[in-house]
Design a protein around this motif. Structure first.
Motif, PDB file in Angstrom:
ATOM      1  N   PRO A 140      53.308 104.715 -32.891  1.00  0.00           N
ATOM      2  CA  PRO A 140      53.570 106.061 -32.354  1.00  0.00           C
ATOM      3  C   PRO A 140      52.525 107.040 -32.853  1.00  0.00           C
ATOM      4  O   PRO A 140      51.963 106.852 -33.946  1.00  0.00           O
ATOM      5  CB  PRO A 140      54.956 106.390 -32.929  1.00  0.00           C
ATOM      6  CG  PRO A 140      55.054 105.581 -34.184  1.00  0.00           C
ATOM      7  CD  PRO A 140      54.295 104.312 -33.912  1.00  0.00           C
ATOM      8  N   PRO A 141      52.214 108.099 -32.089  1.00  0.00           N
ATOM      9  CA  PRO A 141      52.777 108.392 -30.763  1.00  0.00           C
ATOM     10  C   PRO A 141      51.997 107.727 -29.638  1.00  0.00           C
ATOM     11  O   PRO A 141      52.242 107.976 -28.473  1.00  0.00           O
ATOM     12  CB  PRO A 141      52.636 109.911 -30.684  1.00  0.00           C
ATOM     13  CG  PRO A 141      51.359 110.182 -31.421  1.00  0.00           C
ATOM     14  CD  PRO A 141      51.307 109.182 -32.547  1.00  0.00           C
ATOM     15  N   ARG A 203      41.366  99.982 -37.175  1.00  0.00           N
ATOM     16  CA  ARG A 203      42.005 100.557 -38.362  1.00  0.00           C
ATOM     17  C   ARG A 203      43.059  99.614 -38.911  1.00  0.00           C
ATOM     18  O   ARG A 203      43.602  98.782 -38.188  1.00  0.00           O
ATOM     19  CB  ARG A 203      42.632 101.916 -38.034  1.00  0.00           C
ATOM     20  CG  ARG A 203      43.938 101.856 -37.278  1.00  0.00           C
ATOM     21  CD  ARG A 203      44.539 103.239 -37.112  1.00  0.00           C
ATOM     22  NE  ARG A 203      45.903 103.177 -36.601  1.00  0.00           N
ATOM     23  CZ  ARG A 203      46.674 104.241 -36.436  1.00  0.00           C
ATOM     24  NH1 ARG A 203      46.208 105.445 -36.717  1.00  0.00           N
ATOM     25  NH2 ARG A 203      47.904 104.117 -35.982  1.00  0.00           N
ATOM     26  N   ARG A 204      43.321  99.733 -40.181  1.00  0.00           N
ATOM     27  CA  ARG A 204      44.325  98.889 -40.828  1.00  0.00           C
ATOM     28  C   ARG A 204      45.717  99.429 -40.534  1.00  0.00           C
ATOM     29  O   ARG A 204      45.913 100.629 -40.405  1.00  0.00           O
ATOM     30  CB  ARG A 204      44.086  98.829 -42.335  1.00  0.00           C
ATOM     31  CG  ARG A 204      42.762  98.181 -42.716  1.00  0.00           C
ATOM     32  CD  ARG A 204      42.712  97.886 -44.202  1.00  0.00           C
ATOM     33  NE  ARG A 204      43.731  96.926 -44.606  1.00  0.00           N
ATOM     34  CZ  ARG A 204      43.583  95.598 -44.506  1.00  0.00           C
ATOM     35  NH1 ARG A 204      42.463  95.094 -43.979  1.00  0.00           N
ATOM     36  NH2 ARG A 204      44.540  94.788 -44.912  1.00  0.00           N
ATOM     37  N   GLU A 205      46.668  98.518 -40.452  1.00  0.00           N
ATOM     38  CA  GLU A 205      48.045  98.872 -40.135  1.00  0.00           C
ATOM     39  C   GLU A 205      48.909  98.847 -41.385  1.00  0.00           C
ATOM     40  O   GLU A 205      48.542  98.232 -42.392  1.00  0.00           O
ATOM     41  CB  GLU A 205      48.618  97.878 -39.111  1.00  0.00           C
ATOM     42  CG  GLU A 205      47.815  97.808 -37.825  1.00  0.00           C
ATOM     43  CD  GLU A 205      48.390  96.797 -36.866  1.00  0.00           C
ATOM     44  OE1 GLU A 205      49.634  96.658 -36.830  1.00  0.00           O
ATOM     45  OE2 GLU A 205      47.619  96.129 -36.177  1.00  0.00           O
ATOM     46  N   PRO A 206      50.080  99.489 -41.331  1.00  0.00           N
ATOM     47  CA  PRO A 206      51.034  99.400 -42.446  1.00  0.00           C
ATOM     48  C   PRO A 206      51.557  97.992 -42.601  1.00  0.00           C
ATOM     49  O   PRO A 206      51.277  97.110 -41.788  1.00  0.00           O
ATOM     50  CB  PRO A 206      52.136 100.389 -42.063  1.00  0.00           C
ATOM     51  CG  PRO A 206      52.023 100.511 -40.585  1.00  0.00           C
ATOM     52  CD  PRO A 206      50.554 100.380 -40.267  1.00  0.00           C
ATOM     53  N   ALA A 207      52.351  97.779 -43.619  1.00  0.00           N
ATOM     54  CA  ALA A 207      52.767  96.427 -43.963  1.00  0.00           C
ATOM     55  C   ALA A 207      53.582  95.743 -42.876  1.00  0.00           C
ATOM     56  O   ALA A 207      53.504  94.547 -42.676  1.00  0.00           O
ATOM     57  CB  ALA A 207      53.577  96.455 -45.264  1.00  0.00           C
ATOM     58  N   SER A 208      54.400  96.499 -42.151  1.00  0.00           N
ATOM     59  CA  SER A 208      55.203  95.866 -41.099  1.00  0.00           C
ATOM     60  C   SER A 208      55.571  96.889 -40.050  1.00  0.00           C
ATOM     61  O   SER A 208      55.563  98.094 -40.304  1.00  0.00           O
ATOM     62  CB  SER A 208      56.486  95.244 -41.675  1.00  0.00           C
ATOM     63  OG  SER A 208      57.299  96.253 -42.224  1.00  0.00           O
ATOM     64  N   VAL A 209      55.874  96.392 -38.853  1.00  0.00           N
ATOM     65  CA  VAL A 209      56.277  97.257 -37.756  1.00  0.00           C
ATOM     66  C   VAL A 209      57.573  96.706 -37.174  1.00  0.00           C
ATOM     67  O   VAL A 209      57.666  95.518 -36.880  1.00  0.00           O
ATOM     68  CB  VAL A 209      55.179  97.301 -36.656  1.00  0.00           C
ATOM     69  CG1 VAL A 209      55.662  98.127 -35.477  1.00  0.00           C
ATOM     70  CG2 VAL A 209      53.879  97.855 -37.204  1.00  0.00           C
ATOM     71  N   VAL A 210      58.557  97.565 -37.015  1.00  0.00           N
ATOM     72  CA  VAL A 210      59.826  97.138 -36.442  1.00  0.00           C
ATOM     73  C   VAL A 210      59.825  97.486 -34.967  1.00  0.00           C
ATOM     74  O   VAL A 210      59.627  98.635 -34.599  1.00  0.00           O
ATOM     75  CB  VAL A 210      61.024  97.799 -37.138  1.00  0.00           C
ATOM     76  CG1 VAL A 210      62.335  97.378 -36.486  1.00  0.00           C
ATOM     77  CG2 VAL A 210      61.018  97.435 -38.620  1.00  0.00           C
TER      78      VAL A 210
END
Length: 212
Positions: A140-141, A203-210
């Motif tokens: 998001p967004p 770009r790097r992503e956070p540890a997990s995506v729900v």
């Protein structure tokens, strides 16, 4: 609910998918502008093939984790159908022979074919962008960015549609200008999505995506 591991294989698949798909979208936008500028360089049907390839890559993904629709049937099917439509639509007009140009129903047939194409493409696009937003694979967004672009493109094409269906424009120069502006807006919207996909892919992503 789907929990996506963004620290490993799925994240790599997503980055590769978005990077390659984004490059294809930007290339499509550039080729479209080249074709509209009337340069000596002939692009032929290359733009149609480029955007078809981009839709297929975004739909299926380079690996399951790369699919922007999480390979759910409705959204994935709509994107694949859009890809096939863009690849095959230019050839539909070849079904009308040149010898039929002087036939009284020639222009009516071309107009009907054009309207049908616009309706089919619009329905598939609405399904695809809605499912991309709802699936939530894209962070998001930006998951709703395709919907934003679709709304802008539709708004920009309203004068063009009115000119074709209602003969609202009598000046040939005005019609050319309307068509050029609609093409420019479409190319700009696709280019925006392509650049956005490239940025997200680098770009790097956070540890997990729900994903719901």
């Amino acid at each position: 609910m789907i929990t996506v591991d963004a620290s490993g294989k799925a994240a790599m698949e997503r980055r590769r998918t978005w990077l390659i798909g984004g490059i294809l979208l930007v290339a499509y936008a550039m080729m479209t502008l080249v074709g509209w500028m009337g340069t000596a360089l002939s692009v032929g049907r290359l733009p149609s093939l480029l955007i078809s390839a981009a839709f297929l890559i975004f739909a299926v993904g380079i690996g399951r984790g790369g699919s922007v629709t999480a390979r759910r049937p409705l959204g994935t099917g709509a994107l694949i159908a859009l890809a096939l439509w863009h690849a095959g639509a230019p050839w539909l007009f070849d079904l009308i022979p040149d010898t039929a140009y002087d036939h009284p129903g020639y222009f009516a047939a071309v107009q009907m074919l054009t309207i049908t194409g616009v309706v089919v493409e619009l329905v598939l696009a609405i399904i695809a962008v809605t499912q991309i937003g709802r699936t939530g694979v894209v962070p998001p967004p930006w998951r709703w960015a395709p919907l934003w672009v679709l709304i802008a493109v539709i708004a920009g094409q309203l004068p063009q549609t009115g000119a074709v269906l209602g003969s609202m424009v009598t000046s040939q120069d005005a019609l050319v200008t309307i068509n050029a502006l609609a093409a420019l807006l479409n190319a700009a919207g696709v280019c925006f999505l392509g650049v956005l996909a490239i940025v997200l892919g680098t770009r790097r992503e956070p540890a997990s995506v729900v994903v719901y």
